[in-house]
Design an enzyme around this catalytic site. Structure first.
Site, PDB file in Angstrom:
ATOM      1  N   HIS A 257       1.229   5.116  -2.578  1.00 15.77           N
ATOM      2  CA  HIS A 257       0.857   5.496  -4.007  1.00 15.77           C
ATOM      3  C   HIS A 257       2.007   6.151  -4.408  1.00 15.77           C
ATOM      4  O   HIS A 257       2.781   7.029  -3.867  1.00 15.77           O
ATOM      5  CB  HIS A 257      -0.174   6.831  -3.366  1.00 15.77           C
TER       6      HIS A 257
ATOM      7  N   HIS B 120      -9.351   1.425  -0.904  1.00 15.52           N
ATOM      8  CA  HIS B 120      -9.289   1.797   0.447  1.00 15.52           C
ATOM      9  C   HIS B 120     -10.817   1.946   1.187  1.00 15.52           C
ATOM     10  O   HIS B 120     -11.690   2.237   0.424  1.00 15.52           O
ATOM     11  CB  HIS B 120      -8.994   3.208   0.221  1.00 15.52           C
TER      12      HIS B 120
ATOM     13  N   ASP C 181       2.132   4.147   2.578  1.00 15.05           N
ATOM     14  CA  ASP C 181       1.144   5.195   2.059  1.00 15.05           C
ATOM     15  C   ASP C 181       1.567   6.022   1.207  1.00 15.05           C
ATOM     16  O   ASP C 181       1.611   5.861  -0.054  1.00 15.05           O
ATOM     17  CB  ASP C 181       0.244   5.561   3.192  1.00 15.05           C
TER      18      ASP C 181
ATOM     19  N   HIS D 209       0.854  -1.156  -0.041  1.00 16.20           N
ATOM     20  CA  HIS D 209      -0.104  -0.084  -0.022  1.00 16.20           C
ATOM     21  C   HIS D 209       1.054   1.316   0.061  1.00 16.20           C
ATOM     22  O   HIS D 209       1.365   1.625   1.184  1.00 16.20           O
ATOM     23  CB  HIS D 209      -0.916  -0.055   1.208  1.00 16.20           C
TER      24      HIS D 209
ATOM     25  N   GLU E  90     -10.653   4.025   6.639  1.00 11.87           N
ATOM     26  CA  GLU E  90      -9.757   4.836   6.874  1.00 11.87           C
ATOM     27  C   GLU E  90     -10.423   5.951   7.669  1.00 11.87           C
ATOM     28  O   GLU E  90      -9.915   6.105   8.794  1.00 11.87           O
ATOM     29  CB  GLU E  90      -8.859   5.470   5.664  1.00 11.87           C
TER      30      GLU E  90
HETATM   31  N1  ADE Z   1      -4.488   8.772  -2.069  1.00 10.47           N
HETATM   32  C1  ADE Z   1      -3.149   8.900  -1.640  1.00 10.47           C
HETATM   33  N2  ADE Z   1      -3.080   8.632  -0.057  1.00 10.47           N
HETATM   34  C2  ADE Z   1      -4.388   8.273   0.113  1.00 10.47           C
HETATM   35  C3  ADE Z   1      -4.845   8.018   1.354  1.00 10.47           C
HETATM   36  N3  ADE Z   1      -4.297   7.700   2.395  1.00 10.47           N
HETATM   37  N4  ADE Z   1      -6.306   7.578   1.472  1.00 10.47           N
HETATM   38  C4  ADE Z   1      -7.088   7.931   0.240  1.00 10.47           C
HETATM   39  N5  ADE Z   1      -6.455   8.034  -1.064  1.00 10.47           N
HETATM   40  C5  ADE Z   1      -5.135   8.431  -1.040  1.00 10.47           C
HETATM   41 ZN    ZN Z   2      -3.440   4.875   0.414  1.00  6.68          ZN
END
Ligand code: ADE
Ligand code: ZN
Length: 336
Positions: free
Chosen positions: A19, A197, A278, A17, A200
């Site tokens: 990005h 996701h 992340d 996980h 969160e």
């Molecule tokens: N895009 C990048 N990081 C994210 C996150 N923590 N939650 C949702 N979208 C994202």
């Molecule tokens: Zn994320």
């Protein structure tokens, strides 16, 4: 027990996980802005870094999308990914599955093949250079419409062999997984792996929807599952991996303090939990920084480290032989 700490670097692990746009360090943002003649609303690297004071997910996303505006050419995507992969390799990440957000780029007029070809070339070169196995997962932005996601999916189909799955990210609350039921069904019939996701900032109901409406095999974050005992039982029974990101949760105030982070409770509940970074350039650290901070805050043990690494290999989207090879590396490390 903290004796595992010096060895966290050497522990073989996988990251599931992250990005790739969230690995853009301020220095690289400024270098790419200069190279591409893009004007930034910040006077310097320090001024940009000073703006990284987030209060929730949306306050982060606004800056994250602004940072990504410097990415225009295939080489930019390549350079960004290589910079991350070098750091991941330094943390002994032997397998990584990187999210990318094509809509962030196509909305600005960057072609889909520019994005995917640049990232994919970096995956090939990183494998040749460092032996790291790097795969790509295309994420749909949930604040945009499902029609937009379907168009994105269709535009990416000619490059289908260069990514292994699809995910769902961006602003969670108000954009439930069920909004994307049709596009996920289309992706499933293409044989793509599915993740999303959920949980969160959003409620446990979003995790149920991700599982039962979208049919995902992995939940990104999912920390709010602890609010629903039936959901925890389901996640445990089906061994649904949860890709947890402790420093992200701290910086985005999902948890007020790492010592109160739910990861230990999730492990104790028998969930298949993993640790991930992340958006490492924005949240204060890459994989090993996340591991170290979490182990210190929650007083985790060497046995927890092995469980977390084992979970990460169980959760990776690889064939059985590759998984067995990873687990053998972990077993060798434990014996040494
Ligand atoms: N895009 C990048 N990081 C994210 C996150 N923590 N939650 C949702 N979208 C994202
Ligand atoms: Zn994320």
């Amino acid at each position: 027990m903290t004796s595992i700490l010096p060895n966290i670097r050497d522990l073989p692990k996988t990251e599931l996980h992250m990005h790739i746009e969230g690995s853009l360090e301020p220095e690289l943002i400024f270098a790419l802005a200069k190279r591409n003649g893009v004007a930034l609303p910040y006077a310097s690297v320090d001024a940009l870094r000073a703006a990284y004071a987030f209060t929730n997910l949306q306050s982060f996303l606004d800056i994250y999308y602004a940072g990504a505006s410097v990415l225009l050419k295939e080489q930019d995507f390549y350079d960004m990914a290589m910079a991350y992969l070098e750091r991941a390799h330094a943390d002994n990440v032997i397998h990584t599955e990187m999210f990318f957000d094509p809509q962030t780029h196509t909305e600005r007029g960057v072609a889909m093949d520019v994005v995917i070809n640049g990232l994919h070339r970096a995956c090939l070169d990183a494998k040749a250079k460092w032996g790291i196995n790097a795969l790509l997962i295309l994420c749909f932005l949930r604040h945009l419409s499902e029609e937009n996601a379907i168009e994105t999916f269709k535009a990416a189909l000619p490059l289908r062999s260069k990514f292994i799955g699809v995910g769902l990210d961006s602003s969670e609350v108000g954009h439930p997984p069920e909004k994307f039921a049709r596009v996920f069904a289309m992706c499933k019939s293409e044989g793509l792996r599915l993740v999303a996701h959920a949980g969160e900032e959003g409620p446990p109901a979003y995790i149920w929807q991700a599982l039962d409406v979208l049919g995902v095999r992995r939940i990104d974050h999912g920390v709010r599952c602890l609010e629903d005992a039936a959901l925890v039982a389901r996640l445990a029974k089906d061994r649904i991996p949860l890709t947890v990101c402790p420093l992200s949760n701290l910086k985005l105030r999902v948890t007020p303090d790492l010592r109160q982070h739910p990861l230990k409770k999730m492990l104790d509940a028998g969930l298949c939990v993993t640790i991930n970074s992340d958006d490492p350039a924005y949240f204060g650290g890459y994989m090993n920084a996340n591991w170290k901070a979490t182990f210190e805050a929650l007083d985790l043990t060497a046995a927890d480290a092995v469980t977390l690494a084992r979970n990460s290999f169980e959760a990776a989207f690889v064939d059985d032989a590759t998984r067995a090879g990873y687990v053998a590396k972990l077993d060798e490390f434990i014996k040494s």
